[in-house]
Design a protein around this motif. Structure first.
Motif, mmCIF file in Angstrom:
data_model
loop_
_atom_site.group_PDB
_atom_site.id
_atom_site.type_symbol
_atom_site.label_atom_id
_atom_site.label_comp_id
_atom_site.label_asym_id
_atom_site.label_seq_id
_atom_site.Cartn_x
_atom_site.Cartn_y
_atom_site.Cartn_z
ATOM 1 N N HIS A 142 0.933 -1.120 0.044
ATOM 2 C CA HIS A 142 -0.250 0.065 -0.067
ATOM 3 C C HIS A 142 0.903 1.145 0.032
ATOM 4 O O HIS A 142 1.921 1.298 0.728
ATOM 5 C CB HIS A 142 -1.086 0.167 1.359
ATOM 6 C CG HIS A 142 -1.700 1.075 1.325
ATOM 7 N ND1 HIS A 142 -1.345 2.292 2.213
ATOM 8 C CD2 HIS A 142 -2.769 1.701 0.626
ATOM 9 C CE1 HIS A 142 -2.386 3.378 2.243
ATOM 10 N NE2 HIS A 142 -3.135 2.582 1.158
ATOM 11 N N ALA A 143 0.639 2.278 -0.834
ATOM 12 C CA ALA A 143 1.314 3.438 -1.005
ATOM 13 C C ALA A 143 0.152 4.535 -0.830
ATOM 14 O O ALA A 143 -0.904 4.547 -1.183
ATOM 15 C CB ALA A 143 2.100 3.639 -2.139
ATOM 16 N N ALA A 144 0.775 5.487 0.232
ATOM 17 C CA ALA A 144 0.028 6.602 0.508
ATOM 18 C C ALA A 144 0.895 7.982 0.083
ATOM 19 O O ALA A 144 2.081 8.230 0.781
ATOM 20 C CB ALA A 144 -0.610 6.758 1.688
ATOM 21 N N ILE A 145 0.281 8.954 -0.498
ATOM 22 C CA ILE A 145 1.087 10.114 -0.723
ATOM 23 C C ILE A 145 0.143 11.413 -0.352
ATOM 24 O O ILE A 145 -0.983 11.327 -0.694
ATOM 25 C CB ILE A 145 1.424 10.496 -2.260
ATOM 26 C CG1 ILE A 145 2.646 11.709 -2.145
ATOM 27 C CG2 ILE A 145 0.339 10.558 -3.160
ATOM 28 C CD1 ILE A 145 3.314 11.609 -3.671
ATOM 29 N N GLY A 146 0.622 12.233 0.213
ATOM 30 C CA GLY A 146 -0.199 13.644 0.633
ATOM 31 C C GLY A 146 0.293 14.508 -0.389
ATOM 32 O O GLY A 146 0.587 14.610 -1.266
ATOM 33 N N GLN A 147 0.482 15.923 0.215
ATOM 34 C CA GLN A 147 0.879 16.907 -0.365
ATOM 35 C C GLN A 147 2.131 17.289 -0.319
ATOM 36 O O GLN A 147 2.661 18.367 -1.013
ATOM 37 C CB GLN A 147 -0.108 18.222 0.298
ATOM 38 C CG GLN A 147 -1.623 17.993 -0.098
ATOM 39 C CD GLN A 147 -2.269 19.082 0.260
ATOM 40 O OE1 GLN A 147 -2.086 20.389 0.664
ATOM 41 N NE2 GLN A 147 -3.460 19.223 -0.413
ATOM 42 N N THR A 148 3.050 16.603 0.478
ATOM 43 C CA THR A 148 4.607 16.946 0.390
ATOM 44 C C THR A 148 5.056 16.286 -0.607
ATOM 45 O O THR A 148 4.882 14.920 -0.811
ATOM 46 C CB THR A 148 4.922 16.375 1.906
ATOM 47 O OG1 THR A 148 4.451 16.952 2.822
ATOM 48 C CG2 THR A 148 6.363 16.649 2.018
ATOM 49 N N PRO A 149 5.579 17.003 -1.542
ATOM 50 C CA PRO A 149 6.119 16.403 -2.781
ATOM 51 C C PRO A 149 7.527 15.771 -2.389
ATOM 52 O O PRO A 149 8.386 16.459 -1.742
ATOM 53 C CB PRO A 149 6.633 17.490 -3.664
ATOM 54 C CG PRO A 149 5.806 18.673 -3.045
ATOM 55 C CD PRO A 149 5.695 18.610 -1.636
ATOM 56 N N TYR A 150 7.999 14.595 -2.820
ATOM 57 C CA TYR A 150 7.140 13.494 -3.200
ATOM 58 C C TYR A 150 6.860 12.353 -2.294
ATOM 59 O O TYR A 150 6.861 11.142 -2.562
ATOM 60 C CB TYR A 150 7.555 13.021 -4.564
ATOM 61 C CG TYR A 150 7.092 14.265 -5.575
ATOM 62 C CD1 TYR A 150 6.025 14.308 -6.153
ATOM 63 C CD2 TYR A 150 8.148 15.065 -5.918
ATOM 64 C CE1 TYR A 150 5.998 15.462 -7.155
ATOM 65 C CE2 TYR A 150 8.197 16.140 -6.962
ATOM 66 C CZ TYR A 150 6.920 16.128 -7.568
ATOM 67 O OH TYR A 150 6.701 17.146 -8.449
ATOM 68 N N ALA A 151 7.142 12.523 -0.999
ATOM 69 C CA ALA A 151 7.221 11.797 -0.069
ATOM 70 C C ALA A 151 5.924 10.551 0.006
ATOM 71 O O ALA A 151 4.818 11.035 -0.237
ATOM 72 C CB ALA A 151 7.481 12.251 1.560
ATOM 73 N N THR A 152 6.225 9.561 -0.034
ATOM 74 C CA THR A 152 5.218 8.407 -0.091
ATOM 75 C C THR A 152 5.576 7.476 0.891
ATOM 76 O O THR A 152 6.739 6.750 1.248
ATOM 77 C CB THR A 152 5.360 7.646 -1.451
ATOM 78 O OG1 THR A 152 4.971 8.719 -2.413
ATOM 79 C CG2 THR A 152 4.383 6.650 -1.798
ATOM 80 N N GLN A 153 4.440 6.882 1.759
ATOM 81 C CA GLN A 153 4.606 6.162 2.820
ATOM 82 C C GLN A 153 3.998 4.708 2.264
ATOM 83 O O GLN A 153 3.241 4.552 1.476
ATOM 84 C CB GLN A 153 3.714 6.607 4.059
ATOM 85 C CG GLN A 153 3.831 7.772 4.607
ATOM 86 C CD GLN A 153 5.202 7.847 5.455
ATOM 87 O OE1 GLN A 153 5.796 7.071 5.734
ATOM 88 N NE2 GLN A 153 5.789 9.106 4.913
ATOM 89 N N ILE A 154 5.063 3.849 2.301
ATOM 90 C CA ILE A 154 4.771 2.477 1.695
ATOM 91 C C ILE A 154 4.555 1.342 3.116
ATOM 92 O O ILE A 154 5.437 1.488 3.824
ATOM 93 C CB ILE A 154 5.763 2.028 0.709
ATOM 94 C CG1 ILE A 154 5.943 2.911 -0.357
ATOM 95 C CG2 ILE A 154 5.560 0.507 0.349
ATOM 96 C CD1 ILE A 154 7.012 2.626 -1.294
#
Length: 127
Positions: A5-17
């Motif tokens: 599962h990957a989730a990205i918010g508004q902080t370019p381009y930090a993605t939590q996996i």
């Protein structure tokens, strides 16, 4: 079945996996607009191939009873588009030349190697 599962918010381009109970961060380097807070996507691809290669070759050497002391694997991704390629260099310690050559041969058939070489179908849908 493997799931991620990957989730990205508004902080370019930090993605939590998230994969099972484990988490990591993916990001782009600052030169590409990210903060360099995690692994870039191609870093993760090479990491997957490196891990699969290391684990498979360790299992093989153990099953054969070979004296593999250590194994370092160097991977690099070069080119673009259809010219893109991965270079993999194995550095086994403790094996004869014949055993090392056999490991290199086995490396060509690790699960992730075969997946990358053959390609894989990807389907995309909206929730």
């Amino acid at each position: 079945m493997t799931r991620a599962h990957a989730a990205i918010g508004q902080t370019p381009y930090a993605t939590q996996i998230t994969v099972g109970p484990r988490q990591l961060v993916a990001d782009e380097p600052e030169a590409l607009g990210g903060k360099g807070a995690g692994f870039a996507p191609y870093d993760l691809l090479l990491s997957s191939l490196a891990a699969c290669t290391a684990i498979t070759l360790r299992m093989y050497a153990d099953r054969k009873g070979w004296p593999l002391e250590s194994l370092d694997i160097e991977l690099s991704l070069t080119g673009a588009g259809e010219q893109r390629q991965i270079r993999r260099v194995l550095h086994p310690v403790g094996l004869s030349a014949d055993q090392a050559a056999r490991l290199a041969d086995v490396a060509e058939r690790t699960p992730v190697t075969l997946t990358l070489k053959s390609g894989i179908a990807i389907t995309t849908s909206l929730a």
